[in-house]
Design an enzyme around this catalytic site. Structure first.
Site, PDB file in Angstrom:
ATOM      1  N   ASN A 182     -30.221  65.000 -49.693  1.00  0.00           N
ATOM      2  CA  ASN A 182     -29.495  65.051 -48.326  1.00  0.00           C
ATOM      3  C   ASN A 182     -29.294  66.517 -48.039  1.00  0.00           C
ATOM      4  OD1 ASN A 182     -27.835  65.300 -46.054  1.00  0.00           O
ATOM      5  ND2 ASN A 182     -25.885  64.323 -47.177  1.00  0.00           N
ATOM      6  N   GLU A 223     -18.827  63.207 -44.891  1.00  0.00           N
ATOM      7  CA  GLU A 223     -18.662  64.383 -43.880  1.00  0.00           C
ATOM      8  C   GLU A 223     -18.875  63.681 -42.446  1.00  0.00           C
ATOM      9  OE1 GLU A 223     -21.936  66.710 -45.321  1.00  0.00           O
ATOM     10  OE2 GLU A 223     -20.516  67.228 -47.163  1.00  0.00           O
ATOM     11  N   SER A 258     -22.209  66.687 -56.455  1.00  0.00           N
ATOM     12  CA  SER A 258     -22.461  67.693 -57.452  1.00  0.00           C
ATOM     13  C   SER A 258     -23.743  67.265 -58.775  1.00  0.00           C
ATOM     14  CB  SER A 258     -21.208  68.338 -58.169  1.00  0.00           C
ATOM     15  OG  SER A 258     -20.469  68.754 -57.097  1.00  0.00           O
TER      16      SER A 258
HETATM   17  C1  PEP Z   1     -23.945  64.794 -50.475  1.00  0.00           C
HETATM   18  O1  PEP Z   1     -23.770  65.697 -49.416  1.00  0.00           O
HETATM   19  O2  PEP Z   1     -24.310  63.478 -50.214  1.00  0.00           O
HETATM   20  C2  PEP Z   1     -23.853  65.616 -51.779  1.00  0.00           C
HETATM   21  C3  PEP Z   1     -23.704  64.698 -52.938  1.00  0.00           C
HETATM   22  O3  PEP Z   1     -23.665  66.868 -51.876  1.00  0.00           O
HETATM   23  P1  PEP Z   1     -23.724  67.618 -53.285  1.00  0.00           P
HETATM   24  O4  PEP Z   1     -24.709  67.081 -54.235  1.00  0.00           O
HETATM   25  O5  PEP Z   1     -23.913  69.084 -52.809  1.00  0.00           O
HETATM   26  O6  PEP Z   1     -22.371  67.520 -53.885  1.00  0.00           O
END
Ligand code: PEP
Length: 273
Positions: free
Chosen positions: A10, A111, A227
């Site tokens: 993403n 989000e 993460s």
């Molecule tokens: C996401 O936005 O779906 C996501 C998992 O972000 P990150 O891997 O940066 O935590």
């Protein structure tokens, strides 16, 4: 070992058209998804911002023509409107995504839920619209830190999932749905859920699915997101109920994303030993 695993990137509101082109030059020069683990199917999907979708298509098509092999990378959008067309200023429709060759859409990302006030109802409407149009929806769900600390995770997860299950219970294409457990407190924080915690919630959510008549006989994949990095990808894929990863920040770096794909496949292959 799972027949197919899923590694999704993403990009959020990152990557201009130019940056997308540079990204794929690097990514596709090293992307040999099927070569190291020929028995492990891996579905790799990137979700660029709308404006970089055409360049994503160009890069993948050029690669396909040069390599003369089936390119395993697909692409999708980060959101979509449920209506086919109309007076919805600023929105994008499924026919528009279809024309650009998108095969997937992310829905209900935290989000979108928290910054743009998306509700379970509007998300369910979008899921149904995607299934109607042949585009595969990825339903994101997960609890906030406060909900986790007040022991409401199961309640929240059940509510978010059940809303979509009720809306799609009789939909002939419901088997094409994919779920992504993304605890809000783990997104973009560098604080991933432990593989054990992620497994516990994905196992719980899989149980919620089985309580729904329409989903009892189906195997719907669950992804974990929050993460994800090369360091935790393998361990996550060793878990019984985790069939893939939704990667945010680390998917913006082609080398890190490639390493995550590799580690995830390694985890899947090792899980059968
Ligand atoms: C996401 O936005 O779906 C996501 C998992 O972000 P990150 O891997 O940066 O935590």
């Amino acid at each position: 070992m799972k027949d197919t695993i899923y590694v999704f990137g993403n990009w959020k509101m990152n990557m201009t058209e130019k940056e997308t082109s540079a990204y794929f030059e690097r990514f596709l020069s090293s992307c040999c998804v099927a070569k190291r683990y020929p028995d492990c199917g891996c579905s790799v999907v990137v979700f660029p911002p709308y404006t970089s979708i055409p360049e994503t298509r160009n890069c993948l098509e050029r690669h396909y023509q040069r390599q003369r092999v089936q390119c395993l990378v697909e692409y999708g959008a980060q959101d979509v409107h449920y209506a086919q067309q109309g007076a919805y200023t600023g929105e994008i429709s499924l026919p528009m995504l279809h024309e650009l060759g998108c095969t997937w859409v992310l829905l209900g990302h935290s989000e979108r839920r928290h910054l743009f006030d998306e509700t379970d109802e509007s998300i369910s409407q979008k899921v149904c619209a995607c299934l109607d149009s042949g585009i595969r929806p990825v339903l994101c769900f997960g609890e906030t830190l406060d909900q986790r600390e007040t022991k409401k995770t199961q309640e929240i997860v059940t509510r978010q999932i059940t809303s979509v299950l009720s809306a799609t219970e009789n939909h002939p294409e419901r088997k094409r749905l994919v779920f992504a457990y993304e605890p809000v407190w783990a997104i973009g924080t560098g604080r991933a859920a432990t593989p054990g915690d992620a497994e516990e919630i994905c196992g719980f959510a899989a149980g919620v699915l089985k309580q729904n008549v329409g989903y009892r006989e189906l195997t719907i994949p669950f992804l974990y997101g929050g993460s994800v990095s090369p360091a935790n990808a393998k361990e996550l894929l060793l878990q019984e109920h985790i069939s893939g990863l939704l990667v945010g920040g680390a998917s913006l770096k082609p080398d890190a994303f490639l390493e995550i794909i590799d580690r995830a496949m390694e985890g899947n292959v090792e899980s059968s030993r």
